[in-house]
Write an enzyme that holds these catalytic residues in place. Structure first.
Site, PDB file in Angstrom:
ATOM      1  N   ASP A 204       0.523  -1.391  -0.009  1.00 45.97           N
ATOM      2  CA  ASP A 204      -0.187   0.010   0.090  1.00 45.97           C
ATOM      3  C   ASP A 204       0.885   1.364   0.083  1.00 45.97           C
ATOM      4  OD1 ASP A 204      -2.207   1.542   1.478  1.00 45.97           O
ATOM      5  OD2 ASP A 204      -0.655   2.576   2.365  1.00 45.97           O
ATOM      6  N   GLU A 273       1.384  -0.194  -4.975  1.00 45.24           N
ATOM      7  CA  GLU A 273       0.157   0.644  -5.384  1.00 45.24           C
ATOM      8  C   GLU A 273       0.495   2.284  -4.763  1.00 45.24           C
ATOM      9  OE1 GLU A 273      -3.825   2.646  -3.304  1.00 45.24           O
ATOM     10  OE2 GLU A 273      -1.710   2.542  -2.761  1.00 45.24           O
TER      11      GLU A 273
HETATM   12  O1  ISL Z   1      -7.598   7.406  -3.362  1.00 43.29           O
HETATM   13  C1  ISL Z   1      -6.410   7.754  -3.747  1.00 43.29           C
HETATM   14  C2  ISL Z   1      -6.695   7.877  -5.253  1.00 43.29           C
HETATM   15  O2  ISL Z   1      -7.894   8.392  -5.390  1.00 43.29           O
HETATM   16  C3  ISL Z   1      -5.005   7.347  -3.555  1.00 43.29           C
HETATM   17  O3  ISL Z   1      -4.556   8.717  -3.542  1.00 43.29           O
HETATM   18  C4  ISL Z   1      -4.555   6.299  -1.957  1.00 43.29           C
HETATM   19  O4  ISL Z   1      -4.905   7.720  -1.511  1.00 43.29           O
HETATM   20  C5  ISL Z   1      -2.897   6.493  -2.141  1.00 43.29           C
HETATM   21  O5  ISL Z   1      -2.870   5.908  -3.235  1.00 43.29           O
HETATM   22  C6  ISL Z   1      -3.080   5.795  -0.859  1.00 43.29           C
HETATM   23  O6  ISL Z   1      -3.758   4.840  -0.484  1.00 43.29           O
HETATM   24  C7  ISL Z   1      -4.079   3.938   0.096  1.00 43.29           C
HETATM   25  O7  ISL Z   1      -3.212   3.675   1.679  1.00 43.29           O
HETATM   26  C8  ISL Z   1      -4.427   4.618   2.335  1.00 43.29           C
HETATM   27  C9  ISL Z   1      -6.019   4.716   2.422  1.00 43.29           C
HETATM   28  O8  ISL Z   1      -6.943   5.513   3.711  1.00 43.29           O
HETATM   29  C10 ISL Z   1      -6.531   3.825   0.598  1.00 43.29           C
HETATM   30  O9  ISL Z   1      -8.011   3.717   1.055  1.00 43.29           O
HETATM   31  C11 ISL Z   1      -5.347   2.850   0.103  1.00 43.29           C
HETATM   32  O10 ISL Z   1      -6.125   2.295  -0.751  1.00 43.29           O
HETATM   33  C12 ISL Z   1      -4.070   5.273   3.691  1.00 43.29           C
HETATM   34  O11 ISL Z   1      -3.842   3.683   4.219  1.00 43.29           O
END
Ligand code: ISL
Length: 544
Positions: A204, A273
């Site tokens: 993540d 990600e």
């Molecule tokens: O949501 C996004 C774009 O639509 C992203 O920028 C996102 O916040 C980022 O990629 C990280 O996302 C991940 O980590 C976050 C969490 O809130 C998200 O649900 C997760 O997918 C923090 O842990």
């Protein structure tokens, strides 16, 4: 050519545990619930399950704020439930990928509690700074860094008389990767899950793992649309995103994954990600040691996107990907609007066709195989902390609740998701007619049946290993060829326009009176015009 690994031949299916299946009637999905729904994954031929976070957590960001990354949150069950789920997944010959959150922990994590209190061993587990002293003696943040969820990325702690960094919520303090102890702790956490038998990790928010050590100012950006709503958009995040040190940490995790691969011959898969502004940034992550970075180019398509626009999104990845690397496609996830809402329900099948028949690994977010649309969530029912920040007038512009509503299984209470009177997010109002069971049993083609058939078709060697070439592309049509010499050749033709289109493939250098006869072996349903002969110089296609 080396044989393909499981992560290349499987569809990855993302399960958002809160919303998949509730087994104990509390209105929130759980591990035993997922276990009871594995037949659905088999039905759509999804051979790899990516589980969004199920770690112990105060749920300020619904699990993306873990307070203990080697334990299960009681709302989802116990470690025993986890082991049972994993065993069932494996006994079906499927794989399990965990969501690993390296950037931050919850502020309730024992490391942060100790760090905040200044306990020597944990002092540098997070990113702390004194900030700047103003003329009137108050301390202010050291720079203009903004949190993704809004406002300063720095939070003052009275107890320590310092600021800590949080690139997400203030309840999600950033770990300090310049501290080797942190790298070691997180590597041990990965080891813990590998020992339990998991097959890989979705890593993540890798873009925010490191920040420049000298706390340089991020570049202000003028007039970027949305900046007035979302402060994060008012800066170019040069010093807080995509730092080169990330490479080394992920490479270390690659080594760990490979240790396990060498031990038992089961490949351990890593996918990162990171949303990227440029394709070069995106490609950088192919070199970190991850098998692939998620490709979000299809996530951002919308209704105004015709064939040429779809082609640009696809070519962007295909032409920039480093040689020898493997592509992948995503159309939705728990952070983005549902594809049916973005593109219109008539394009659900077309999008799933792209996802499943383009070369590379497809990832499907639960519900996208049904063509589920977003739900509307009132401000009172809003759960997403990001949405809540924006207040009753504007929460709907950013809230991530709409794609997180419960899965629609059947026409019974709460669509079979839960027997609670109130579920954590509302169940889609159309569930009585729109659900997995109805789509499975329906006479004609449904998004679910279509998804299943495409997912099975994708197992053919031509779709796994065949070449890919865009064919006719115009403002409406996007088409491509998949071919494996000595095996078969497929034309995939989709109409992204708004009216019926006549396609002449003969103009594309194919035999003028070439006939394509759909082979009944490829499909299970009569509605696909099986057996019908199609002239390549005269193909009529409806939108979708
Ligand atoms: O949501 C996004 C774009 O639509 C992203 O920028 C996102 O916040 C980022 O990629 C990280 O996302 C991940 O980590 C976050 C969490 O809130 C998200 O649900 C997760 O997918 C923090 O842990």
């Amino acid at each position: 050519e080396p044989p393909l690994e499981w992560w290349q031949t499987s569809v990855i299916y993302q399960v958002y545990p809160r919303s998949f299946q509730d087994s104990n009637g509390d209105g929130v999905g759980d591990l035993q619930g997922i276990r009871s729904r594995l037949d659905h994954l088999e039905y759509i031929n999804a051979r790899a399950l990516w589980l969004s976070p199920m770690y112990e957590s105060p749920m300020r960001d619904f699990g993306y704020d873990p307070s203990n990354i080697t334990n299960i949150d009681p709302i989802f069950g116990t470690m025993e439930d986890f082991d049972e789920l994993l065993a069932d997944v494996h006994s079906r010959g499927m794989k399990m990928i965990l969501d690993f959150i390296p950037n931050h922990t919850s502020d309730l994590h024992k490391w942060f509690q100790a760090s905040k209190a200044g306990v020597e061993e944990y002092k540098d587990y997070y990113v702390w700074t004194d900030g700047n002293l103003t003329a009137n003696g108050t301390r202010v943040p050291p720079n203009n860094w903004k949190s993704f969820f809004g406002d300063s990325a720095w939070e003052w702690v009275e107890e320590r008389q310092q600021f800590y960094l949080h690139q997400f919520l203030k309840e999600q303090p950033d770990l300090n990767y310049r501290n080797p102890k942190v790298v070691e702790e997180m590597t041990n956490a990965l080891r813990f899950w590998l020992e339990r038998g998991v097959d890989g990790f979705r890593i993540d928010a890798v873009l925010t793992m490191f920040e420049s050590a000298d706390l340089s100012l991020n570049e202000p950006l003028n007039n970027r649309p949305g900046a007035e709503l979302w402060q994060y958009e008012s800066l170019e995040h040069i010093y807080t995103s995509h730092q080169p040190e990330t490479y080394e940490v992920i490479a270390k995790w690659r080594h760990l994954a490979d240790e396990y691969y060498q031990k038992d011959g089961n490949y351990r898969f890593l996918v990162t990600e990171a949303y990227c502004e440029t394709i070069q940034q995106a490609m950088y992550y192919y070199h970190t040691g991850a098998d692939m970075p998620f490709n979000f180019d299809l996530v951002f398509l919308n209704r105004t996107c015709g064939g040429d626009c779809v082609d640009r999104a696809i070519s962007n990845w295909m032409t920039n990907m480093p040689i020898g690397k493997w592509p992948n496609w995503v159309i939705g996830n728990h952070d983005n609007k549902r594809i049916a809402t973005k593109m219109g329900t008539e394009f659900v099948n077309a999008m799933n066709t792209l996802l499943l028949l383009l070369p590379g690994t497809p990832t499907t977010y639960n519900g996208e195989e049904l063509g589920l649309t977003n739900i509307e969530v009132s401000y009172e029912d809003t759960q997403d902390p990001f949405g809540k920040r924006f207040g009753p007038e504007r929460y709907h512009e950013v809230s991530r609740d709409p794609p997180r509503s419960p899965m629609l299984w059947d026409s019974t209470h709460s669509s079979g998701f839960s027997n609670a009177t109130k579920t954590w997010l509302p169940v889609h109002p159309d569930y009585e007619i729109f659900n997995a069971e109805a789509q499975r049993k329906a006479e004609g083609v449904t998004p679910l049946k279509m998804y299943r058939d495409l997912s099975l078709l994708r197992q053919e060697a031509t779709f796994q290993r065949g070449t890919f070439k865009p064919l006719l592309v115009d403002e409406n049509i996007y088409s491509f060829v998949r071919e494996l010499e000595g095996e078969s050749l497929y034309y995939v033709i989709l109409n992204f326009g708004s009216t019926e289109a006549q396609v002449d493939l003969a103009e594309q250098g194919l035999p003028e009176n070439g006939l394509v006869k759909l082979n009944s072996g490829d499909f299970h349903h009569s509605d696909y015009n099986v057996g019908k002969e199609i002239k390549l110089n005269k193909i009529s296609l409806n939108p979708g």
